[in-house]
Scaffold this active site. Structure first.
Site, mmCIF file in Angstrom:
data_model
loop_
_atom_site.group_PDB
_atom_site.id
_atom_site.type_symbol
_atom_site.label_atom_id
_atom_site.label_comp_id
_atom_site.label_asym_id
_atom_site.label_seq_id
_atom_site.Cartn_x
_atom_site.Cartn_y
_atom_site.Cartn_z
ATOM 1 N N SER A 114 11.509 83.155 -28.873
ATOM 2 C CA SER A 114 11.185 83.965 -30.047
ATOM 3 C C SER A 114 11.948 85.279 -30.119
ATOM 4 O O SER A 114 12.200 85.787 -31.208
ATOM 5 C CB SER A 114 9.683 84.229 -30.093
ATOM 6 O OG SER A 114 9.262 84.890 -28.920
ATOM 7 N N LYS A 167 5.461 80.552 -39.633
ATOM 8 C CA LYS A 167 6.875 80.903 -39.652
ATOM 9 C C LYS A 167 7.590 80.120 -40.757
ATOM 10 O O LYS A 167 7.362 80.428 -41.911
ATOM 11 C CB LYS A 167 7.449 80.749 -38.253
ATOM 12 C CG LYS A 167 6.936 81.953 -37.458
ATOM 13 C CD LYS A 167 6.884 81.900 -36.007
ATOM 14 C CE LYS A 167 6.147 83.160 -35.520
ATOM 15 N NZ LYS A 167 5.701 83.064 -34.149
ATOM 16 N N HIS A 217 9.422 78.420 -33.581
ATOM 17 C CA HIS A 217 10.590 78.806 -34.373
ATOM 18 C C HIS A 217 11.538 77.646 -34.643
ATOM 19 O O HIS A 217 12.493 77.790 -35.395
ATOM 20 C CB HIS A 217 11.358 79.942 -33.675
ATOM 21 C CG HIS A 217 10.530 81.165 -33.515
ATOM 22 N ND1 HIS A 217 10.424 82.121 -34.494
ATOM 23 C CD2 HIS A 217 9.735 81.557 -32.503
ATOM 24 C CE1 HIS A 217 9.602 83.072 -34.083
ATOM 25 N NE2 HIS A 217 9.174 82.759 -32.878
HETATM 26 C C1 LIG Z 1 4.655 83.463 -33.341
HETATM 27 C C2 LIG Z 1 4.539 82.637 -32.132
HETATM 28 C C3 LIG Z 1 3.311 82.146 -31.697
HETATM 29 C C4 LIG Z 1 2.026 82.556 -32.343
HETATM 30 O O1 LIG Z 1 1.794 81.849 -33.505
HETATM 31 P P1 LIG Z 1 0.800 82.474 -34.567
HETATM 32 O O2 LIG Z 1 0.471 81.337 -35.447
HETATM 33 O O3 LIG Z 1 1.513 83.569 -35.219
HETATM 34 O O4 LIG Z 1 -0.401 82.949 -33.787
HETATM 35 C C5 LIG Z 1 3.274 81.305 -30.622
HETATM 36 N N1 LIG Z 1 4.400 80.973 -29.968
HETATM 37 C C6 LIG Z 1 5.606 81.430 -30.339
HETATM 38 C C7 LIG Z 1 6.814 81.018 -29.576
HETATM 39 C C8 LIG Z 1 5.715 82.287 -31.423
HETATM 40 O O5 LIG Z 1 6.888 82.771 -31.775
#
Ligand SMILES: *Cc1c(COP(=O)(O)O)cnc(C)c1O
Length: 396
Positions: free
Chosen positions: A181, A241, A209
């Site tokens: 991330s 995302k 992602h």
């Molecule tokens: C953003 C993210 C999460 C968290 O997901 P949310 O739905 O925003 O709680 C988990 N793992 C990774 C790798 C992320 O980038």
């Protein structure tokens, strides 16, 4: 001791270390052109890779849903009580079909999904092997489970193998981001999958992602690497995302999903997401699957950005994804660049420790198919100008 006396010194210390965080306030829809903290800016910080956060078709589905007398905005209860609506159920089936998994299960957030999987699967005496740069929610999930946590250096397959071979008793689970991330690089899943198979370890991939951004129909890292998950693979994805909505899912075997429903506390003891959000996410999934031209465009943007930034001599990371960090080193420098870019009309977040290792503070540029090539060129020009003006400053 009062809250005041415990925390005032800590808050002060944060500020002195240039680590104090503030929430940028916006009045705008989530899109490239925004007003943030009152400034008109082009947003290069969101995770809205396909531009679906403000998608007209998804909005339309929500409006229709709100007019449907069989749909309320509130879910009213947890899934195991009365909150599990047909639209949640259909979304789960559609996600499973899309990924070729036996089943999928919805969660309110990816953070909770990562807690749930590790708490449920891992028992005392088991070991979780985690890439050092895994997302905080994967780390927290491991810490809240009863297993031992062992972290291996980022992408270091030799180290992972050594740690796997050292495990004498208990079950092993390897956890990794698909696309990392904060770095944007991709886990070597071909090797990780082979290692996990040969050592009878389970594998959990958080492709928050990768889903939507990579692979055919946006099926993520496994697809892009031509791999198939096994029955001991757990996939985690978020809807917050590339999908442009919110919530998350776990995909895998029938037994995995049933076990989560029976035993996962972050699943059982929480209100189901709004059924309207499930409906919106069903439309989002359709949009993700058909977004071939958006993914192409994003690829083009990634290439343009990398070529442009490299020709300026900026320090990039080996990332082929929409996450493109520019490594600056100190937190103070990262903030100075971020502030200078803001003044020029570009919102690029400075990422500092503890989110990234000390000495690796950076600008985290995220690209979206919704950016225009003009916006991208303008960012590169602004970076060049900031670079030049920083050269004439005193070192920080
Ligand atoms: C953003 C993210 C999460 C968290 O997901 P949310 O739905 O925003 O709680 C988990 N793992 C990774 C790798 C992320 O980038």
């Amino acid at each position: 001791m009062s809250i005041e006396s415990r925390f005032q010194p800590l808050l002060k210390q944060r500020a002195q270390q240039h680590l104090y965080r503030q929430r940028p306030l916006t009045f705008s829809a989530q899109q490239p052109e925004m007003q943030i903290n009152g400034l008109p800016v082009i947003n290069f910080s969101s995770n809205d890779y396909l531009g679906l956060a403000n998608d007209p078709q998804i909005k339309e589905a929500v409006i229709k849903g709100l007019q449907d007398t069989n749909l309320s905005y509130g879910s009213g209860a947890a899934h195991l009580v009365t909150g599990h609506h047909l639209h949640h159920h259909l979304l789960e089936d559609e996600i499973a079909d899309w990924l070729g998994a036996e089943r999928a299960l919805l969660f309110s957030t990816g953070y909770m999904a990562n807690l749930a999987v590790q708490q449920t699967l891992m028992q005392k005496g088991d070991t979780i092997l985690a890439d050092k740069l895994n997302h905080a929610s994967l780390i927290d999930g491991a810490l809240h489970s009863e297993a031992n946590l062992k972290r291996y250096p980022h992408l270091d397959m030799k180290a992972l193998e050594r740690r796997l071979q050292k495990i004498e008793t208990g079950q092993a689970l390897i956890t990794t981001d698909g696309v990392f991330s904060m770095d944007g690089d991709i886990a070597p899943l071909t090797q990780i999958l082979t290692l996990s198979e040969s050592q009878q370890a389970w594998l959990m991939v958080d492709d928050a992602h990768g889903f939507g951004m990579l692979g055919q129909q946006g099926k993520g890292c496994f697809d892009v690497l031509n791999l198939k998950p096994t029955t001991n693979t757990i996939l985690v994805g978020t809807l917050g995302k590339a999908f442009g909505t919110s919530g998350a899912f776990v995909a895998g075997s029938q037994t995995l999903i049933e076990s989560l429903i029976q035993f996962a506390r972050p699943y059982i003891y929480t209100t189901a997401m709004s059924p309207i959000n499930a409906l919106a996410s069903r439309t989002a999934l359709k949009r993700v699957i058909e977004a071939k031209s958006e993914r192409e465009r994003l690829k083009q943007h990634i290439q343009t950005f990398r070529e442009g930034a490299q020709s300026l001599g900026l320090q990039l990371w080996p990332s082929q994804s929409a996450i493109q960090p520019i490594i600056l080193g100190s937190s103070a420098l990262a903030i100075a660049w971020s502030e200078a870019l803001k003044k020029k009309g570009f919102w690029v977040t400075a990422i500092r420790p503890p989110t990234v290792p000390a000495g690796q503070a950076r600008l985290r540029v995220t690209l979206s198919a919704s950016h225009s090539t003009e916006q991208l060129d303008a960012l590169l020009l602004a970076l060049k100008q900031v670079q030049e003006s920083e050269k004439h400053q005193e070192p920080l």
